[in-house]
Enzyme design. Structure first.
Site, mmCIF file in Angstrom:
data_model
loop_
_atom_site.group_PDB
_atom_site.id
_atom_site.type_symbol
_atom_site.label_atom_id
_atom_site.label_comp_id
_atom_site.label_asym_id
_atom_site.label_seq_id
_atom_site.Cartn_x
_atom_site.Cartn_y
_atom_site.Cartn_z
ATOM 1 N N MET A 39 -24.197 8.823 -8.675
ATOM 2 C CA MET A 39 -24.985 7.727 -9.375
ATOM 3 C C MET A 39 -24.105 6.391 -10.082
ATOM 4 O O MET A 39 -23.607 7.139 -10.695
ATOM 5 C CB MET A 39 -26.410 6.963 -9.119
ATOM 6 C CG MET A 39 -27.201 8.009 -8.702
ATOM 7 S SD MET A 39 -28.739 8.309 -8.748
ATOM 8 C CE MET A 39 -29.577 9.240 -8.475
ATOM 9 N N HIS A 69 -23.929 14.122 -3.142
ATOM 10 C CA HIS A 69 -24.782 12.995 -1.897
ATOM 11 C C HIS A 69 -24.567 11.557 -2.948
ATOM 12 O O HIS A 69 -24.617 11.634 -3.966
ATOM 13 C CB HIS A 69 -26.007 12.564 -2.260
ATOM 14 C CG HIS A 69 -27.196 12.375 -1.922
ATOM 15 N ND1 HIS A 69 -28.414 11.859 -2.647
ATOM 16 C CD2 HIS A 69 -26.654 10.965 -1.175
ATOM 17 C CE1 HIS A 69 -28.781 11.098 -1.904
ATOM 18 N NE2 HIS A 69 -27.525 9.657 -1.078
ATOM 19 N N GLY A 145 -32.150 6.467 -6.060
ATOM 20 C CA GLY A 145 -32.108 6.521 -7.307
ATOM 21 C C GLY A 145 -32.537 6.997 -8.395
ATOM 22 O O GLY A 145 -31.991 7.539 -10.414
ATOM 23 N N GLY A 147 -35.498 10.626 -9.577
ATOM 24 C CA GLY A 147 -36.237 11.599 -8.833
ATOM 25 C C GLY A 147 -37.397 11.733 -8.965
ATOM 26 O O GLY A 147 -37.773 10.203 -9.455
ATOM 27 N N GLY A 179 -36.196 13.568 -1.058
ATOM 28 C CA GLY A 179 -37.039 12.182 -2.096
ATOM 29 C C GLY A 179 -38.282 13.098 -2.085
ATOM 30 O O GLY A 179 -39.074 13.373 -0.712
HETATM 31 C C1 DX5 Z 1 -32.911 10.454 -5.413
HETATM 32 C C2 DX5 Z 1 -31.940 11.396 -5.373
HETATM 33 C C3 DX5 Z 1 -33.049 12.779 -5.449
HETATM 34 C C4 DX5 Z 1 -33.777 12.794 -6.145
HETATM 35 C C5 DX5 Z 1 -34.598 14.102 -5.986
HETATM 36 O O1 DX5 Z 1 -32.228 9.078 -5.469
HETATM 37 O O2 DX5 Z 1 -31.577 11.922 -4.162
HETATM 38 O O3 DX5 Z 1 -31.457 13.894 -4.809
HETATM 39 O O4 DX5 Z 1 -33.402 14.409 -6.557
HETATM 40 O O5 DX5 Z 1 -35.784 14.113 -6.614
HETATM 41 P P1 DX5 Z 1 -37.000 14.417 -6.013
HETATM 42 O O6 DX5 Z 1 -37.216 15.762 -5.343
HETATM 43 O O7 DX5 Z 1 -37.776 14.381 -7.591
HETATM 44 O O8 DX5 Z 1 -37.709 13.176 -4.991
HETATM 45 ZN ZN ZN Z 2 -30.097 13.658 -3.460
#
Ligand code: DX5
Ligand code: ZN
Length: 251
Positions: A39, A69, A145, A147, A179
């Site tokens: 990010m 990603h 953005g 978790g 997500g």
């Molecule tokens: C969010 C990320 C995800 C994040 C998902 O922008 O791309 O990869 O880690 O997190 P969880 O599983 O906690 O929803």
């Molecule tokens: Zn991700």
């Protein structure tokens, strides 16, 4: 053919001071793809890791598939560095790429599998013209953005649509979701047709990382084993609809 379910632990929720050890634990628990969220503070309102962290993880973990990603603007500028650092898969956001076809080919030209990602508000049909050239499509089931956000149920329809399109067009891309993947959502996610399950919070946030990964993967695989293939599901829906038509006609 039954789909192959894979768990992709997302290190975003790991303790970054013990990143190598925690990533290894998640892989020992059955994760086969390590999901690395990049990010830039522009495309998404958060900043995470860059190529040096990917390269360090690669030294510690030589074998796992690294799924980078990219939630960044101008991904073309950074794709070579992530490939060099040890990425195996690189995905870019449809919303961030003016020349998406070119960007996907750039990823391939650096020896990586190319993936495309869509945000919750982006319709699947915007991917129609790149589905032939991608290795995977990543459906965001939260706004990217952070978790530990709540799963957005509309993404289930997108997964079903992608599985239907793949079937109808005879394509080979894999369907990944990112997500809010957790024990209470993974069943419907897998039944909708997702195959690569990204999970951060559910794996790293509390308890034993290895066990968390094992439990989540087990739940996903048992949901997959009991789910009907899309074609049978469509036939069952058609049957249900025709029965309710019949009932309506009788009343
Ligand atoms: C969010 C990320 C995800 C994040 C998902 O922008 O791309 O990869 O880690 O997190 P969880 O599983 O906690 O929803
Ligand atoms: Zn991700």
């Amino acid at each position: 053919m039954a789909s192959v379910i894979e768990l992709a632990p997302s290190i975003l929720s790991a303790n970054f001071a013990q990143l190598g050890a925690e990533a290894k634990a998640a892989l020992e628990g059955g994760g086969t793809v390590l999901h690395l969220d990049v990010m830039d503070g522009h495309f998404v309102p958060n900043i995470t890791i860059g190529p040096p962290v990917v390269a360090s993880l690669r030294k510690t973990i030589p074998d796992a598939t690294f799924d980078c990603h990219l939630m960044i603007e101008n991904p073309d500028e950074f794709i070579p560095a992530f490939a060099e650092a040890g990425a195996n898969w690189i995905s870019v956001h449809q919303e961030a790429c003016v020349h998406l076809d070119r960007t996907l080919h750039l990823i391939e030209s650096h020896g990586c599998k190319a993936g495309v990602v869509i945000n919750p508000a982006t319709p699947v049909h915007l991917l129609d013209d790149v589905l032939e050239i991608v290795h995977h499509v990543l459906v965001m089931s939260v706004n990217p953005g952070f978790g530990a956000q709540h799963f957005i149920p509309n993404s289930l329809k997108k997964i079903e649509t992608l599985a239907r399109i793949r079937d109808a067009r005879g394509l080979g891309f894999r369907i990944e979701i990112d997500g809010g993947v957790a024990l209470d959502t993974v069943g419907e996610i897998v039944r909708a047709g997702a195959e690569i399950l990204v999970a951060g919070n559910a794996v790293f946030s509390r308890g034993d990382i290895r066990e968390n990964a094992q439990t989540l993967l087990r739940a996903a695989r048992s949901a997959a084993a009991t789910s009907r293939p899309p074609r049978l599901r469509r036939a069952a829906t058609a049957l249900r609809n025709s029965k309710s038509d019949l009932r309506r006609r009788r009343t």
